[in-house]
Design a protein around this motif. Structure first.
Motif, PDB file in Angstrom:
ATOM      1  N   MET A 185     -15.458 -79.249   2.115  1.00 43.48           N
ATOM      2  CA  MET A 185     -15.203 -80.516   0.930  1.00 43.48           C
ATOM      3  C   MET A 185     -14.484 -79.739  -0.249  1.00 43.48           C
ATOM      4  O   MET A 185     -14.710 -78.403  -0.479  1.00 43.48           O
ATOM      5  N   VAL A 186     -13.394 -80.484  -0.555  1.00 39.63           N
ATOM      6  CA  VAL A 186     -12.589 -79.811  -1.478  1.00 39.63           C
ATOM      7  C   VAL A 186     -11.981 -80.933  -2.627  1.00 39.63           C
ATOM      8  O   VAL A 186     -12.216 -82.091  -2.626  1.00 39.63           O
ATOM      9  N   VAL A 187     -11.406 -80.372  -3.465  1.00 41.10           N
ATOM     10  CA  VAL A 187     -10.875 -81.295  -4.668  1.00 41.10           C
ATOM     11  C   VAL A 187      -9.474 -81.315  -4.211  1.00 41.10           C
ATOM     12  O   VAL A 187      -8.735 -80.488  -3.943  1.00 41.10           O
ATOM     13  N   PRO A 188      -8.871 -82.728  -4.297  1.00 37.54           N
ATOM     14  CA  PRO A 188      -7.609 -82.988  -3.869  1.00 37.54           C
ATOM     15  C   PRO A 188      -6.515 -81.988  -4.656  1.00 37.54           C
ATOM     16  O   PRO A 188      -6.781 -81.970  -5.895  1.00 37.54           O
ATOM     17  N   PRO A 189      -5.300 -81.876  -4.210  1.00 36.19           N
ATOM     18  CA  PRO A 189      -4.407 -81.463  -5.199  1.00 36.19           C
ATOM     19  C   PRO A 189      -3.866 -82.394  -6.123  1.00 36.19           C
ATOM     20  O   PRO A 189      -4.018 -83.505  -6.008  1.00 36.19           O
ATOM     21  N   PRO A 190      -3.654 -81.866  -7.191  1.00 33.33           N
ATOM     22  CA  PRO A 190      -3.177 -82.574  -8.192  1.00 33.33           C
ATOM     23  C   PRO A 190      -1.873 -83.849  -7.702  1.00 33.33           C
ATOM     24  O   PRO A 190      -1.716 -84.876  -8.349  1.00 33.33           O
ATOM     25  N   GLU A 191      -1.042 -83.536  -6.852  1.00 32.31           N
ATOM     26  CA  GLU A 191       0.033 -84.376  -6.377  1.00 32.31           C
ATOM     27  C   GLU A 191      -0.556 -85.535  -5.976  1.00 32.31           C
ATOM     28  O   GLU A 191       0.159 -86.556  -5.599  1.00 32.31           O
ATOM     29  N   VAL A 192      -2.001 -85.695  -5.327  1.00 34.93           N
ATOM     30  CA  VAL A 192      -2.560 -86.635  -4.708  1.00 34.93           C
ATOM     31  C   VAL A 192      -3.112 -87.639  -5.918  1.00 34.93           C
ATOM     32  O   VAL A 192      -4.097 -87.470  -6.376  1.00 34.93           O
ATOM     33  N   LYS A 193      -2.140 -88.708  -6.151  1.00 37.38           N
ATOM     34  CA  LYS A 193      -2.643 -89.543  -7.259  1.00 37.38           C
ATOM     35  C   LYS A 193      -3.585 -90.562  -7.224  1.00 37.38           C
ATOM     36  O   LYS A 193      -4.454 -90.692  -7.906  1.00 37.38           O
ATOM     37  N   GLN A 194      -3.763 -91.146  -5.919  1.00 42.31           N
ATOM     38  CA  GLN A 194      -5.051 -91.936  -5.922  1.00 42.31           C
ATOM     39  C   GLN A 194      -5.818 -91.316  -4.419  1.00 42.31           C
ATOM     40  O   GLN A 194      -5.530 -92.106  -3.422  1.00 42.31           O
ATOM     41  N   PRO A 195      -6.611 -90.374  -4.560  1.00 44.39           N
ATOM     42  CA  PRO A 195      -7.268 -89.798  -3.535  1.00 44.39           C
ATOM     43  C   PRO A 195      -8.369 -90.687  -2.857  1.00 44.39           C
ATOM     44  O   PRO A 195      -8.783 -91.453  -3.310  1.00 44.39           O
TER      45      PRO A 195
END
Length: 101
Positions: free
Chosen positions: A29-39
């Protein structure tokens, strides 16, 4: 009912399979990178790293499985707020803990 024992065996086999497949899922489980605007749910799971734990012969099937609605729903259940208190999530996590003992 003569079919009930067979159904129970199939359910138990599926649970064992899925527990084996998803052991230590929390590690992926990870935190999506900032470039993913609507994860979406899959953005919170490192599929590439998870797949490395299996034989390369399974890669295509694992990719298809990870892209499935079933897997997405499974992830969404784990990403839901803890207050939701989902019995199925607790049951599965307990099965994982028993398998890891």
């Amino acid at each position: 009912d003569a079919v009930a024992p067979s159904i129970s065996k199939v359910k138990a086999a599926f649970l064992r399979f899925f527990v084996t497949l998803m052991q230590r899922y929390q590690d992926y489980m990870v935190v999506p990178p900032p470039e993913v605007k609507q994860p979406c749910a899959i953005d919170y799971f490192d599929v590439k790293r998870w797949k490395k734990g299996f034989s390369t012969r399974c890669a295509r099937w694992l990719s298809l499985f990870a892209a499935s609605q079933t897997f997405t729903q499974w992830l969404e259940e784990r990403l839901a707020t803890p207050q939701r208190n989902d019995v199925n999530v607790h049951f599965f996590n307990e099965a994982l803990e028993q398998a890891l003992e």
